[in-house]
Write an enzyme that holds these catalytic residues in place. Sequence first.
Site, PDB file in Angstrom:
ATOM      1  N   SER A 247       0.792  -1.094  -0.064  1.00 35.62           N
ATOM      2  CA  SER A 247       0.101  -0.033  -0.198  1.00 35.62           C
ATOM      3  C   SER A 247       0.903   1.324   0.068  1.00 35.62           C
ATOM      4  O   SER A 247       0.401   2.270  -0.157  1.00 35.62           O
ATOM      5  CB  SER A 247      -0.757  -0.095   1.174  1.00 35.62           C
ATOM      6  OG  SER A 247      -0.311   0.129   2.425  1.00 35.62           O
ATOM      7  N   ASP A 442     -26.908  29.080  17.683  1.00 37.49           N
ATOM      8  CA  ASP A 442     -26.417  29.058  16.068  1.00 37.49           C
ATOM      9  C   ASP A 442     -27.252  30.198  15.491  1.00 37.49           C
ATOM     10  O   ASP A 442     -27.948  29.809  14.575  1.00 37.49           O
ATOM     11  CB  ASP A 442     -26.917  27.996  15.717  1.00 37.49           C
ATOM     12  CG  ASP A 442     -26.358  27.354  14.442  1.00 37.49           C
ATOM     13  OD1 ASP A 442     -25.581  28.037  13.855  1.00 37.49           O
ATOM     14  OD2 ASP A 442     -26.954  26.481  13.624  1.00 37.49           O
TER      15      ASP A 442
HETATM   16  C1  SPV Z   1     -24.841  22.574  11.419  1.00 38.59           C
HETATM   17  O1  SPV Z   1     -24.383  21.351  11.721  1.00 38.59           O
HETATM   18  O2  SPV Z   1     -24.579  23.622  11.607  1.00 38.59           O
HETATM   19  C2  SPV Z   1     -25.774  22.651  10.110  1.00 38.59           C
HETATM   20  C3  SPV Z   1     -26.604  21.520   9.695  1.00 38.59           C
HETATM   21  O3  SPV Z   1     -25.842  23.572   9.676  1.00 38.59           O
HETATM   22  S1  SPV Z   1     -27.964  21.608  10.515  1.00 38.59           S
HETATM   23  O4  SPV Z   1     -27.716  21.663  12.011  1.00 38.59           O
HETATM   24  O5  SPV Z   1     -28.711  20.395  10.252  1.00 38.59           O
HETATM   25  O6  SPV Z   1     -28.541  22.729  10.028  1.00 38.59           O
HETATM   26 MG    MG Z   2     -24.899  25.424  10.637  1.00 37.35          MG
END
Ligand code: SPV
Ligand code: MG
Length: 669
Positions: A247, A442
């Site tokens: 490999s 987020d």
């Molecule tokens: C994230 O992981 O931040 C994403 C995917 O954007 S989701 O949370 O499914 O939107």
């Molecule tokens: Mg995201």
Amino acid sequence: MKALILNSGLGRRMGVLTSEHPKCMTEISPRDTILSRQLRLLAQSGVTDVVMTTGYFDEVLVQYCRSLELPIHIEFVNNPLYAQTNYIYSIYCAREVLRDQDIILMHGDMVFDESVLDDLIGSERSCMVVSSVLPLPEKDFKAVLHNGQVEKVGIDIFAGAIAAQPVYQLKREDWNVWLDAICAFCEQDQTSCYAENALNTVSDHCKVYGLDVGERLCAEIDNPEDLAVISARLRELENRTVYMCFSTDMIHSGHIAIIRKAAKLGRLIVGVLSDEAVASYKRFPLLPFEERKSLFESINGVWKVVEQKTLSYAENLRKLRPDCVVHGDDWKEGFQRPIRDEVTAVLSEYGGHLVEYPYSREGKYEELEKASRAQLSMPDFRRGRLKKLITMKGLVTALEAHSGITGLIAEKTTVLQEGKTYQFDAMWISSLCDSTAKGKPDIELVDMTSRFRTIDDIMEVTTKPIIFDGDTGGLTEHFVYTVRSLERMGVSMVIIEDKTGLKKNSLFGTEVVQTQDSIENFCEKIRAGERAKKTGDFMICARIESLILEQGMEDALRRAFAYVDAGADAIMIHSRKKDPTEIFTFVEKFRQREKETPIVVVPTSFNTVTEEEFKARGVNVVIYANQLTRTGFPAMQNAARMILENHRAKECDDICMSIKDIITLIPEE
Ligand code: SPV
Ligand code: MG
């Protein structure tokens, strides 16, 4: 070390075959005479000084040796009394050039396997070839051993004897003792006995041990019947094939040494692992298959190079049916064990056998491996690998990472199942998990500088390609800078979603207010990003939120085609339904028109679908977007609760990694 080859004799029992030249010039194969084979093997083993005694047809013999043009120096010593004396006298004639040397002594009619010569030369003590498995010969040499040491050699000894051949390696001190005895014999006119008669008188001081060669070829040719048998044996030996699999993309002296050994067992076929097999087995190959194949083709001793498509040898072994497979003995344990078991089983189907050599992992190899890993982590190497992996494998997988340690988990976790290794191909730097690790929502609150810091932490300790969650990409004017920075850092892909304003995580769906961008605006953002790119390696992936925001399949497809037309290098389709039907419908309809553009999915909700099924439907990238975060933090919450409940840490010890494990988890450079 000098070789002494005894070629003075008449070879009468060969009949017409020795009517024009000495016996050693008898042809034993289309390419060799007895002598040319002996000399060739000696030269290959590094013995280049030869003393040859001559007599019968001596001029013919000398001319013949010259015509072979071998890289060997031969000193010819004529025995003028060759017709009346035995080889003991030939040795006596040559005594001046033989004394005080380590000697390989052989009769001129001996034919042997290359490995016999290797073992003889490699022996640490004086030795004579014997075989504990062959029947005792009627007329030829036999030896009596005591504690492995030769006590007596002769043709008339049967009791307690084993088959022996007049092929020796003699260390200088032992040889001098024997040579003195030979001289004493000849000076007393005992010149028609064997040199071994002299040896028998000094075997107390001349310590020669039996070198048991078992069934391997080491035999003399005395008559035309011997010639027929040995020629057939050689034909069989020369048609033997040997198989090895590699490999590696870095060939070092350890590889050359094992190739040399394997090539001595037969015609060596090297199986070179396909790029895909290497990438799933250890790391992405620095050199592509074709280049690795040429490397092996150029090595002396390699007869043929073929592709091995999987870690399993089975397909190639059944097709090529090599007589043996050669491997280091390291695969007896550990994850390669099932592969070895399969090799043994397939070989037994047709009577092949496995040859294993002791394996020692060389420090030098470790160094080279470290250097190539370092190279793989460099931005220019890392960036282009995602695209290559998609082309190579059809479907790649990425695991979420939000820190150095989660990056290492994504980098290093491997699983062996049914002779195949599995590992993640890439890492996903999720906005959700990066924000969560920082205790933030987020909503594009964690700024790019901080997100780049996360990338850097991960890059510092890993080599795998990175897919970056770019949220909405922000303002187009800002996005172009993001593209350049990510590309420069060595990131392989940025995914931007077609939302605008205050972005919320998609998994909220329509429970929160979220606005989808217009097709025109988003296409303009893609175009600007594409213009900002400096390399063809970096990919901008357009993420379609139509299904999340319940805008319907038509809208999703319209956007997908528009984004591809705007230059998107890949598209991601997202859904928060458990049922994968809408994803499958989208993929099917998209693929009807668009065959090439890679499709990315994040199966957090529709998590029952296997990678195999996604691949069969035309998906190219599967991202496991948040599983490390969702498993890691509950474990921490649990530990915190246990300490509070018990007012001490003892109770949570069982769920903790040991201090030793945590210290050794990350080895120091
Ligand atoms: C994230 O992981 O931040 C994403 C995917 O954007 S989701 O949370 O499914 O939107
Ligand atoms: Mg995201």
